[in-house]
Design an enzyme around this catalytic site. Structure first.
Site, PDB file in Angstrom:
ATOM      1  N   GLU A  66      -1.833  -3.795   2.340  1.00 60.75           N
ATOM      2  CA  GLU A  66      -2.771  -4.248   1.886  1.00 60.75           C
ATOM      3  C   GLU A  66      -3.142  -3.839   0.270  1.00 60.75           C
ATOM      4  OE1 GLU A  66      -2.607  -2.339   4.539  1.00 60.75           O
ATOM      5  OE2 GLU A  66      -4.666  -2.412   5.916  1.00 60.75           O
ATOM      6  N   CYS A  69      -7.272   1.697   2.085  1.00 62.71           N
ATOM      7  CA  CYS A  69      -7.178   0.124   2.186  1.00 62.71           C
ATOM      8  C   CYS A  69      -8.729  -0.561   2.007  1.00 62.71           C
ATOM      9  CB  CYS A  69      -6.310  -0.316   3.142  1.00 62.71           C
ATOM     10  SG  CYS A  69      -4.785   0.208   3.016  1.00 62.71           S
ATOM     11  N   HIS A  83       0.802   1.025   1.211  1.00 61.47           N
ATOM     12  CA  HIS A  83       0.228   0.218   2.340  1.00 61.47           C
ATOM     13  C   HIS A  83       0.438  -1.393   2.073  1.00 61.47           C
ATOM     14  CE1 HIS A  83      -2.285   3.625   4.338  1.00 61.47           C
ATOM     15  NE2 HIS A  83      -1.049   3.991   3.842  1.00 61.47           N
ATOM     16  N   CYS A 127      -7.195   0.925   6.835  1.00 62.88           N
ATOM     17  CA  CYS A 127      -7.604   2.387   6.806  1.00 62.88           C
ATOM     18  C   CYS A 127      -8.482   2.655   5.696  1.00 62.88           C
ATOM     19  CB  CYS A 127      -6.228   3.516   6.679  1.00 62.88           C
ATOM     20  SG  CYS A 127      -5.706   3.073   5.011  1.00 62.88           S
TER      21      CYS A 127
END
Length: 154
Positions: free
Chosen positions: A60, A92, A58, A89
């Site tokens: 992040e 993260c 992801h 999410c």
């Protein structure tokens, strides 16, 4: 716009620019940028799950990894701000807490999977020893449009 709100808008604008690269590899257009305590950019990344075959890639997480490598003195990102186009999410959000990021700034709210105030609020759970400041909804419409356009085109 000046002050923290103006800086937050600029950070999210940068994250939007980064997010625009993700669809080139079939990834959802989410972008993140990390700045240090002095406001200098340390790292930027877009989603790369499709590009790398890595479920943890992801924006992040990739930006946090890169920022830690730039700082070179461990995994703690104390004093840093992470800005991202979409609410993080649970994975993260947990990474943000564990990295000791001071501030999280995000664009679009994510009611289905968001863990920074929508569905869950991992980063502000009082049972944790670190709770970053959260600023949500910065340039939310622009950020949401990126993701909505991506899925509409599929």
């Amino acid at each position: 716009m000046t002050g923290a709100a103006g800086r937050d808008r600029e950070l999210v604008r940068t994250a939007i620019e980064v997010a625009r690269r993700a669809p080139l590899t079939g990834d959802v257009p989410i972008g993140a940028v990390v700045v240090g305590p002095d406001g200098v950019e340390l790292a930027r990344a877009c989603n790369a799950r499709e590009a790398t075959g890595d479920p943890t890639a992801h924006a992040e997480v990739l930006a946090l990894r890169a920022a830690a490598a730039v700082l070179g003195d461990g995994w703690r990102l104390a004093g840093c701000t992470l800005a991202v186009t979409v609410e993080p999410c649970t994975m993260c959000a947990g990474a943000l807490v564990l990295a000791r990021v001071d501030r999280v700034v995000f664009g679009a709210w994510e009611p289905k999977t968001g863990a920074v105030g929508s569905l869950w609020d991992v980063v502000r759970d009082r049972r944790l020893n670190h709770r970053p400041e959260v600023v949500g909804g910065v340039l939310a419409e622009e950020c949401a449009e990126l993701v909505e356009s991506f899925f509409a085109d599929l």
